[in-house]
Each structure stands twice: as C-alpha cells, then as structure tokens.
Write a protein that holds these residues in place. Sequence first.
Motif, PDB file in Angstrom:
ATOM      1  N   LYS A  98     -45.157 -15.919   0.957  1.00  0.00           N
ATOM      2  CA  LYS A  98     -46.178 -16.575   1.769  1.00  0.00           C
ATOM      3  C   LYS A  98     -45.631 -17.925   2.205  1.00  0.00           C
ATOM      4  N   LEU A  99     -45.619 -18.145   3.514  1.00  0.00           N
ATOM      5  CA  LEU A  99     -45.204 -19.423   4.091  1.00  0.00           C
ATOM      6  C   LEU A  99     -46.403 -20.026   4.809  1.00  0.00           C
ATOM      7  N   SER A 100     -46.546 -21.342   4.738  1.00  0.00           N
ATOM      8  CA  SER A 100     -47.634 -22.034   5.426  1.00  0.00           C
ATOM      9  C   SER A 100     -47.061 -23.186   6.233  1.00  0.00           C
ATOM     10  N   PHE A 101     -47.595 -23.358   7.445  1.00  0.00           N
ATOM     11  CA  PHE A 101     -47.177 -24.431   8.341  1.00  0.00           C
ATOM     12  C   PHE A 101     -48.429 -25.118   8.862  1.00  0.00           C
ATOM     13  N   ARG A 102     -48.506 -26.425   8.727  1.00  0.00           N
ATOM     14  CA  ARG A 102     -49.638 -27.186   9.236  1.00  0.00           C
ATOM     15  C   ARG A 102     -49.427 -27.428  10.728  1.00  0.00           C
ATOM     16  N   LEU A 103     -50.423 -27.089  11.535  1.00  0.00           N
ATOM     17  CA  LEU A 103     -50.348 -27.276  12.981  1.00  0.00           C
ATOM     18  C   LEU A 103     -51.242 -28.438  13.390  1.00  0.00           C
ATOM     19  N   VAL A 104     -50.751 -29.261  14.282  1.00  0.00           N
ATOM     20  CA  VAL A 104     -51.548 -30.363  14.796  1.00  0.00           C
ATOM     21  C   VAL A 104     -52.538 -29.811  15.821  1.00  0.00           C
ATOM     22  N   ASP A 105     -53.567 -30.606  16.138  1.00  0.00           N
ATOM     23  CA  ASP A 105     -54.516 -30.209  17.176  1.00  0.00           C
ATOM     24  C   ASP A 105     -53.761 -29.894  18.459  1.00  0.00           C
ATOM     25  N   HIS A 106     -54.260 -28.951  19.202  1.00  0.00           N
ATOM     26  CA  HIS A 106     -53.729 -28.541  20.501  1.00  0.00           C
ATOM     27  C   HIS A 106     -52.475 -27.675  20.403  1.00  0.00           C
ATOM     28  N   ILE A 107     -52.040 -27.279  19.196  1.00  0.00           N
ATOM     29  CA  ILE A 107     -50.952 -26.306  19.056  1.00  0.00           C
ATOM     30  C   ILE A 107     -51.604 -24.957  18.806  1.00  0.00           C
ATOM     31  N   GLU A 108     -51.277 -23.975  19.647  1.00  0.00           N
ATOM     32  CA  GLU A 108     -51.868 -22.646  19.529  1.00  0.00           C
ATOM     33  C   GLU A 108     -50.782 -21.596  19.378  1.00  0.00           C
ATOM     34  N   VAL A 109     -51.088 -20.556  18.610  1.00  0.00           N
ATOM     35  CA  VAL A 109     -50.182 -19.423  18.463  1.00  0.00           C
ATOM     36  C   VAL A 109     -50.388 -18.513  19.666  1.00  0.00           C
ATOM     37  N   LYS A 110     -49.313 -18.226  20.393  1.00  0.00           N
ATOM     38  CA  LYS A 110     -49.398 -17.377  21.582  1.00  0.00           C
ATOM     39  C   LYS A 110     -49.003 -15.943  21.294  1.00  0.00           C
ATOM     40  N   GLY A 111     -48.326 -15.686  20.194  1.00  0.00           N
ATOM     41  CA  GLY A 111     -47.955 -14.318  19.872  1.00  0.00           C
ATOM     42  C   GLY A 111     -46.902 -14.272  18.788  1.00  0.00           C
ATOM     43  N   ALA A 112     -46.716 -13.063  18.251  1.00  0.00           N
ATOM     44  CA  ALA A 112     -45.700 -12.838  17.225  1.00  0.00           C
ATOM     45  C   ALA A 112     -45.041 -11.498  17.506  1.00  0.00           C
ATOM     46  N   GLU A 113     -43.735 -11.428  17.242  1.00  0.00           N
ATOM     47  CA  GLU A 113     -42.984 -10.202  17.503  1.00  0.00           C
ATOM     48  C   GLU A 113     -41.943 -10.012  16.413  1.00  0.00           C
ATOM     49  N   LEU A 114     -41.859  -8.789  15.890  1.00  0.00           N
ATOM     50  CA  LEU A 114     -40.837  -8.434  14.911  1.00  0.00           C
ATOM     51  C   LEU A 114     -39.781  -7.613  15.629  1.00  0.00           C
ATOM     52  N   ARG A 115     -38.557  -8.150  15.674  1.00  0.00           N
ATOM     53  CA  ARG A 115     -37.464  -7.454  16.356  1.00  0.00           C
ATOM     54  C   ARG A 115     -36.167  -7.703  15.598  1.00  0.00           C
ATOM     55  N   ASN A 116     -35.459  -6.625  15.292  1.00  0.00           N
ATOM     56  CA  ASN A 116     -34.157  -6.699  14.615  1.00  0.00           C
ATOM     57  C   ASN A 116     -34.218  -7.495  13.308  1.00  0.00           C
ATOM     58  N   GLY A 117     -35.303  -7.345  12.557  1.00  0.00           N
ATOM     59  CA  GLY A 117     -35.427  -8.009  11.267  1.00  0.00           C
ATOM     60  C   GLY A 117     -35.823  -9.470  11.337  1.00  0.00           C
ATOM     61  N   LEU A 118     -36.183  -9.968  12.534  1.00  0.00           N
ATOM     62  CA  LEU A 118     -36.607 -11.357  12.700  1.00  0.00           C
ATOM     63  C   LEU A 118     -38.030 -11.387  13.245  1.00  0.00           C
ATOM     64  N   LEU A 119     -38.907 -12.113  12.562  1.00  0.00           N
ATOM     65  CA  LEU A 119     -40.273 -12.312  13.033  1.00  0.00           C
ATOM     66  C   LEU A 119     -40.304 -13.617  13.814  1.00  0.00           C
ATOM     67  N   SER A 120     -40.600 -13.529  15.117  1.00  0.00           N
ATOM     68  CA  SER A 120     -40.679 -14.715  15.978  1.00  0.00           C
ATOM     69  C   SER A 120     -42.135 -14.999  16.285  1.00  0.00           C
ATOM     70  N   ILE A 121     -42.563 -16.229  16.022  1.00  0.00           N
ATOM     71  CA  ILE A 121     -43.935 -16.656  16.295  1.00  0.00           C
ATOM     72  C   ILE A 121     -43.864 -17.737  17.362  1.00  0.00           C
ATOM     73  N   GLU A 122     -44.483 -17.464  18.506  1.00  0.00           N
ATOM     74  CA  GLU A 122     -44.459 -18.384  19.640  1.00  0.00           C
ATOM     75  C   GLU A 122     -45.651 -19.331  19.559  1.00  0.00           C
ATOM     76  N   LEU A 123     -45.382 -20.626  19.701  1.00  0.00           N
ATOM     77  CA  LEU A 123     -46.417 -21.653  19.672  1.00  0.00           C
ATOM     78  C   LEU A 123     -46.336 -22.473  20.951  1.00  0.00           C
ATOM     79  N   VAL A 124     -47.472 -22.962  21.404  1.00  0.00           N
ATOM     80  CA  VAL A 124     -47.491 -23.804  22.599  1.00  0.00           C
ATOM     81  C   VAL A 124     -48.481 -24.941  22.385  1.00  0.00           C
ATOM     82  N   ARG A 125     -48.119 -26.111  22.909  1.00  0.00           N
ATOM     83  CA  ARG A 125     -49.012 -27.269  22.859  1.00  0.00           C
ATOM     84  C   ARG A 125     -49.825 -27.266  24.146  1.00  0.00           C
TER      85      ARG A 125
END
Length: 147
Positions: A98-125
Amino acid sequence: MSAFSMAPLFRQSIGFDRFNDLFESALRNEAGSTYPPYNIEKHGDERYRIVIAAAGFQESDLDVQVERGVLSVSGGKRENRSEGVTYLHQGIAQRAFKLSFRLVDHIEVKGAELRNGLLSIELVRIVPERPAPSAFRSAAAGRPLES
C-alpha cells in the motif's frame, strides 16, 4: 561526514512544497515503504505521473483510490495462480503493498493504466479561474466601494 538527503521528504507529496507536512510524513514512514519501487514525474507545469513497478500483478489485483486528498494505491494477489508450480527461484516479488501520496488542492487523478508491468497514474493540476473583482457605487457618496 555523512551526506543528508532530502529525497525521502519529496516522494510522498505531489503538487506542493509544504516542508512541515513533508517532514512529518517522512518521520511516519515505515521501513518497508519503498516496495514497490516508483517514480514521480513532472511533465510541464500542470501534469504529473506516478509510475509504480507492478510486475506480476494484473488490473484486478490493484486498487487506486482518492479520499480526502490522499491517493492510495494498494495491491495483492487475490488468488493463488501458482498451484502445481514449484519455484526454483522466485525473484519477482508479488507481496501485498500500500502506497499513499498526499495531493494538494486542485490536483486530480485523470486515469490509471497497467502496461508492461508498470502502473501509470496520470495527475493534472486544475487551477480555477479567479473571479473578477467587483466594484459598487455608494448611492450617498457617489464613489466606488469594493467588495
């Protein structure tokens, strides 16, 4: 003389520099919190990406949630897929995490993708536009009053 690295302080927060919060977060970290390895990338001024090494996991094994400004990523094998298999060497760790990351206001998760053993989580301000200042005229004085 030993070198002092500030890197652990900046791994847990994305989108802001609050030294006190980062310092407290680093002090609360558990010794095993570096599994699985991950990168935090900044793409321009408004976009971020967290890339987590999730070798051996499938999408159904992973959970990504945001609650109260904290992005939580957890994973664990939900079923035993290795029945009848004897490992001579098992170097791909598939233990729960379990990993946790604190996000500041106005940061939103736009999506997540698992490809080739890497989980990429896209964030945008997303910075909201400031409303234009309003001015009002006083009927008695005939001069503007600012709100």
